[in-house]
Design a protein around this motif. Sequence first.
Motif, mmCIF file in Angstrom:
data_model
loop_
_atom_site.group_PDB
_atom_site.id
_atom_site.type_symbol
_atom_site.label_atom_id
_atom_site.label_comp_id
_atom_site.label_asym_id
_atom_site.label_seq_id
_atom_site.Cartn_x
_atom_site.Cartn_y
_atom_site.Cartn_z
ATOM 1 N N ILE A 15 29.986 -99.174 61.284
ATOM 2 C CA ILE A 15 30.062 -98.746 59.883
ATOM 3 C C ILE A 15 29.168 -97.536 59.635
ATOM 4 C CG2 ILE A 15 29.479 -99.398 57.502
ATOM 5 C CD1 ILE A 15 30.329 -102.291 58.291
ATOM 6 N N LEU A 16 27.915 -97.619 60.059
ATOM 7 C CA LEU A 16 26.982 -96.512 59.821
ATOM 8 C C LEU A 16 27.371 -95.268 60.622
ATOM 9 C CD1 LEU A 16 23.632 -98.506 59.712
ATOM 10 C CD2 LEU A 16 24.829 -97.453 57.784
ATOM 11 N N GLY A 17 27.853 -95.471 61.850
ATOM 12 C CA GLY A 17 28.294 -94.336 62.669
ATOM 13 C C GLY A 17 29.463 -93.607 62.035
ATOM 14 N N ALA A 18 30.440 -94.368 61.532
ATOM 15 C CA ALA A 18 31.604 -93.760 60.870
ATOM 16 C C ALA A 18 31.180 -93.004 59.619
ATOM 17 C CB ALA A 18 32.635 -94.832 60.527
ATOM 18 N N GLN A 20 28.234 -91.630 59.040
ATOM 19 C CA GLN A 20 27.504 -90.422 59.438
ATOM 20 C C GLN A 20 28.460 -89.352 59.974
ATOM 21 O OE1 GLN A 20 23.906 -90.215 59.000
ATOM 22 N NE2 GLN A 20 24.642 -88.129 58.998
ATOM 23 N N ARG A 21 29.423 -89.755 60.798
ATOM 24 C CA ARG A 21 30.404 -88.774 61.316
ATOM 25 C C ARG A 21 31.187 -88.135 60.176
ATOM 26 N NH1 ARG A 21 30.665 -92.649 65.165
ATOM 27 N NH2 ARG A 21 32.501 -93.645 64.259
ATOM 28 N N SER A 22 31.579 -88.939 59.203
ATOM 29 C CA SER A 22 32.325 -88.417 58.059
ATOM 30 C C SER A 22 31.482 -87.398 57.288
ATOM 31 C CB SER A 22 32.728 -89.575 57.142
ATOM 32 O OG SER A 22 33.317 -89.094 55.974
ATOM 33 N N GLU A 23 30.212 -87.733 57.074
ATOM 34 C CA GLU A 23 29.337 -86.796 56.369
ATOM 35 C C GLU A 23 29.144 -85.512 57.173
ATOM 36 O OE1 GLU A 23 24.772 -86.230 54.880
ATOM 37 O OE2 GLU A 23 25.557 -88.266 54.941
ATOM 38 N N PHE A 24 28.939 -85.629 58.472
ATOM 39 C CA PHE A 24 28.761 -84.440 59.313
ATOM 40 C C PHE A 24 30.009 -83.557 59.286
ATOM 41 C CE2 PHE A 24 25.097 -85.377 62.486
ATOM 42 C CZ PHE A 24 24.265 -85.709 61.431
ATOM 43 N N ARG A 25 31.183 -84.155 59.356
ATOM 44 C CA ARG A 25 32.420 -83.357 59.297
ATOM 45 C C ARG A 25 32.525 -82.623 57.969
ATOM 46 N NH1 ARG A 25 35.013 -88.033 61.726
ATOM 47 N NH2 ARG A 25 35.185 -87.612 63.937
#
Length: 182
Positions: A15-18, A20-25
Amino acid sequence: KIGGADKLSPKQYTILGASQRSEFRKRYGSRSSPGKPPQDRRSELIVCKNSMTDEIYGCAGIELCTISTPNGRSASSFPAPLMSNLAVGKKVRRKGIAEDMIRATEDLALKEWGCEECYLYVEKRNAPALKLYKKLGYRVQWEDDTATTLVPTDKGNVVTKPTVIICMKKRLGKGLFGRFFG
């Protein structure tokens, strides 16, 4: 430990990884969509890694955006650099990497973008980060007690909880006086 569980469960990690990836994108991803003209959306994610092993030690992001106070008023009448996502791996903390990452974002803002100040947001409960930012010349501008954050629980879930966000600002490239009057 700043908050939440001592160790992430596989579900929390996902959940946290997804998130963070979404925010980075969103922040650092593609600058234009196919068929659309490119935007002036200056943003960079700076990564520190071991050149021998390719192990990533840390990262820091910076983007040009309008800085707004909690009441929605703009703190700057023009886009200003906002540093975010500063992170250093636990194994390599207290070795100066965070300071180097911060200075790299400041150098980019000043030397490449021509900006004379830099902002950041930090959770009030993150005392080590606050201490570092103050040591490097950042000064508190305001606090937002309406903010929320994702927190992993001991039961394996991730919940949204209230937090207090502090906005800090530093004047760049002003020498000794900029540190004291920024």
